[in-house]
Design an enzyme around this catalytic site. Structure first.
Site, PDB file in Angstrom:
ATOM      1  N   CYS A  50     -15.561 -11.860  58.426  1.00  0.00           N
ATOM      2  CA  CYS A  50     -16.710 -11.079  57.994  1.00  0.00           C
ATOM      3  C   CYS A  50     -17.934 -11.952  57.730  1.00  0.00           C
ATOM      4  O   CYS A  50     -19.055 -11.450  57.672  1.00  0.00           O
ATOM      5  CB  CYS A  50     -16.365 -10.272  56.744  1.00  0.00           C
ATOM      6  SG  CYS A  50     -15.918 -11.276  55.314  1.00  0.00           S
ATOM      7  N   SER A 115      -8.374 -17.494  49.894  1.00  0.00           N
ATOM      8  CA  SER A 115      -7.286 -17.865  50.803  1.00  0.00           C
ATOM      9  C   SER A 115      -7.174 -16.940  52.008  1.00  0.00           C
ATOM     10  O   SER A 115      -6.364 -17.190  52.896  1.00  0.00           O
ATOM     11  CB  SER A 115      -5.954 -17.870  50.049  1.00  0.00           C
ATOM     12  OG  SER A 115      -5.684 -16.589  49.500  1.00  0.00           O
TER      13      SER A 115
END
Length: 448
Positions: A50, A115
């Protein structure tokens, strides 16, 4: 190794450009294939998240590879080079490895230390591996990047070093709307980021939590985990009027909340909760919330760009410094191993040539001296092999030591010249990562 990385991310490009350059998983796979058709490219992998679109490639020449990658990126995103060039970053060889390892550790993420990028990198490697886009260079490099990222999260406090995007949104909500314990929160979406948002809100003891999603089963699952209620996406308009805080991350193409829907909700809120502001936290890219929503009276919007600015101002501390040191050490270890591996085929070919010479001479001796005692023959053969082994030991060890200090390549070349080793024979002696090692890392396991 001629590794080239080119891309754009939240660090180099405005959100609207990132939004236009965003690639679906299928488009990312197509881009990798387009890159691989470049004249100067032998391997490729695309990491599209993103907040970034990056292409990694093994190239035969820097300038030719850069042209191939730039052209492919323009074609796949539909953006002209003039629009992209001021926002692209380019890393080559050692710097490309450093960048990749930093990305895998979450150091380059908008929410430092997150993560999720590890899973995205693993998926990118899986896609590239299945398509045959990666090989002798990118396979072990990406595997090592996954190991480095896992090590960073296991051995340091990077998970807590930078506040998450969700955490930044909640802090902004407290500033704009008020204490979380008094808020009605609407989470739009039921993917991993939306589930994280719902869980974080639940942990902070918000007034109420509602989950809206296109698939009722998914919405129900997330809502049940946080003691909330769920609604189908067609009921979103009614729920917006109730919500003090709306957190959205759907991955949809196009705005999930358009300005007309948000205006209608704001008008209803004016009657229900006069003078109570409303905040949209938009974690989607492309954006879920129309930017024009921010112009409505009493309505605030915090998208990825706003939250990124909030996060970049945070004190990251020793945890990030520790990971940076870890990355530096891992990069040096990796580059040393690459240099040693580069001379290994020469060493193997040299020993193979010596073995051929020894076998030929022993065979000739056997033909000339047929009545030799078997015990004497065995002792003679062992003696010859020991002599050759001792003669080869010093140059073998020395060239590997020199390789670890950056200058082994020239000594390997000298060995090839001195012993008249066939370059094709040398190039044939190279190791390809095993299928088991690849499979273990693609499924989240460690190296075998």
């Amino acid at each position: 190794m001629s590794l080239l990385a080119i891309g754009l991310s939240h660090r180099t490009a405005p959100l609207d450009l990132l939004e236009r350059a965003a690639l679906s998983p299928d488009a990312a796979r197509d881009l990798a294939g387009v890159v691989l058709r470049g004249e100067h490219v032998s391997e490729s992998l695309v990491l599209a998240t993103c907040n970034r679109v990056e292409v990694y490639a093994e190239v035969t020449t820097f300038h030719g590879g850069l042209t191939d990658l730039g052209d492919a990126l323009c074609r796949s995103t539909g953006l002209a080079l003039d629009e992209l060039k001021d926002h692209l970053y380019v890393h080559y060889a050692d710097r490309a490895v450093t960048h990749l390892f930093s990305v895998a550790c979450g150091l380059d993420s908008m929410a430092v230390g997150e993560s999720q990028v590890l899973g995205q990198l693993r998926q990118a490697l899986r896609s590239a591996h299945e398509a045959g886009d990666t090989g002798r260079v990118l396979e072990p490099l990406m595997q090592q990047a996954l190991r480095v990222g896992k090590r960073a999260h296991a051995e340091t406090g990077i998970d807590r070093a930078g506040a998450s995007l969700v955490g930044a949104g909640l802090r902004r909500a407290e500033q704009v709307v008020g204490p979380l314990t008094e808020l009605d929160v609407l989470v739009v979406g039921a993917g991993s980021m939306s589930a994280l948002a719902a869980t974080t809100v639940y942990r902070e003891a918000a007034g109420s939590i509602t989950v809206a999603n296109r698939t009722p089963e998914h919405a129900e699952r997330v809502a049940a985990a946080v003691g909330g209620r769920w609604v189908a996406l067609p009921d979103l308009a009614a729920e917006l009027a109730r919500a003090d805080l709306v957190i959205s991350c759907t991955g949809a193409v196009g705005h999930v909340v358009d300005v007309d829907t948000a205006r209608a909700a704001a008008e209803q809120r004016a009657a229900l909760r006069p003078d109570r502001p409303q905040l949209y936290v938009d974690l989607g890219l492309p954006r879920d919330v129309d930017p024009l929503v921010a112009e409505l009276r009493g309505v605030h919007v915090a998208d990825l760009e706003v939250l990124g600015q909030d996060l970049s101002a945070a004190e990251l501390g020793e945890d990030v410094d520790q990971v940076r040191r870890l990355v530096d050490g891992e990069v040096e270890d990796y580059l040393t191993s690459v240099r040693v591996q580069a001379v290994a085929p020469t060493v193997v070919a040299l020993r193979a040539r010596a073995a051929e010479v020894v076998d030929a001479e022993l065979a000739r001796l056997g033909n000339r001296v047929r009545e030799i005692d078997p015990a004497v023959r065995d002792e003679l053969e062992q003696t010859v092999h020991r002599v050759v082994e001792k003669l080869l030991h010093a140059p073998t060890v020395r060239v590997k030591e020199l390789a670890s200090r950056h200058d082994g390549g020239s000594y390997a070349a000298a060995l090839r010249e001195l012993f008249d080793l066939d370059p094709e024979e040398v190039s044939a002696v190279s190791e390809v990562p095993s299928e088991s090692d690849v499979a273990a890392l693609l499924t989240g396991g460690g190296p075998r």
